[in-house]
Design a protein around this motif. Sequence first.
Motif, mmCIF file in Angstrom:
data_model
loop_
_atom_site.group_PDB
_atom_site.id
_atom_site.type_symbol
_atom_site.label_atom_id
_atom_site.label_comp_id
_atom_site.label_asym_id
_atom_site.label_seq_id
_atom_site.Cartn_x
_atom_site.Cartn_y
_atom_site.Cartn_z
ATOM 1 N N ARG A 1 -16.516 34.051 43.850
ATOM 2 C CA ARG A 1 -15.485 34.430 44.819
ATOM 3 C C ARG A 1 -15.612 33.612 46.106
ATOM 4 O O ARG A 1 -14.620 33.160 46.670
ATOM 5 C CB ARG A 1 -15.588 35.916 45.170
ATOM 6 C CG ARG A 1 -15.179 36.834 44.057
ATOM 7 C CD ARG A 1 -15.290 38.269 44.517
ATOM 8 N NE ARG A 1 -15.143 39.196 43.413
ATOM 9 C CZ ARG A 1 -15.148 40.509 43.547
ATOM 10 N NH1 ARG A 1 -15.280 41.053 44.749
ATOM 11 N NH2 ARG A 1 -15.021 41.292 42.499
ATOM 12 N N ASP B 1 -14.489 30.048 45.417
ATOM 13 C CA ASP B 1 -13.028 29.981 45.282
ATOM 14 C C ASP B 1 -12.338 30.147 46.636
ATOM 15 O O ASP B 1 -11.400 29.425 46.953
ATOM 16 C CB ASP B 1 -12.522 31.058 44.324
ATOM 17 C CG ASP B 1 -12.903 30.795 42.874
ATOM 18 O OD1 ASP B 1 -13.284 29.645 42.556
ATOM 19 O OD2 ASP B 1 -12.829 31.739 42.070
ATOM 20 N N THR B 2 -12.803 31.101 47.428
ATOM 21 C CA THR B 2 -12.165 31.390 48.710
ATOM 22 C C THR B 2 -12.260 30.211 49.666
ATOM 23 O O THR B 2 -11.267 29.845 50.312
ATOM 24 C CB THR B 2 -12.790 32.642 49.364
ATOM 25 O OG1 THR B 2 -12.591 33.757 48.492
ATOM 26 C CG2 THR B 2 -12.168 32.940 50.719
ATOM 27 N N GLN C 1 -12.242 27.205 49.239
ATOM 28 C CA GLN C 1 -11.377 26.076 48.925
ATOM 29 C C GLN C 1 -10.110 26.090 49.781
ATOM 30 O O GLN C 1 -9.509 25.047 50.027
ATOM 31 C CB GLN C 1 -10.984 26.084 47.443
ATOM 32 C CG GLN C 1 -12.141 25.929 46.497
ATOM 33 C CD GLN C 1 -12.896 24.633 46.716
ATOM 34 O OE1 GLN C 1 -12.304 23.573 46.816
ATOM 35 N NE2 GLN C 1 -14.209 24.739 46.809
#
Length: 100
Positions: free
Chosen positions: A52, A55-56, A58
Amino acid sequence: MKVGQIVNTRLLIRMATAADAPGIREIYAPYIMDTAITFEYEIPTISELSARISDTIQRYPYLVAVEKDCIVGFAYASASRIHLLRMRISTIKAWLFMNT
């Protein structure tokens, strides 16, 4: 001090990394188990939280507050989409969790 870090005499605020997942999980778990603040029913694994975070960051900020080499809080932003009467509204949500 590096760019992107905020420091006072006791607290460092910096961008999170996947390696921060264990400290974040320790803070997040009581919010899941003892409150209705989150929409989660089970505590995410460290690997889930690491993913998470990766991903965040990015697209959005994911910050940790560190005091004496210990994570004492975290905050992140994420996208939110609402569909209302054929209108699509995109917003950004921000969450803040602190160790109590």
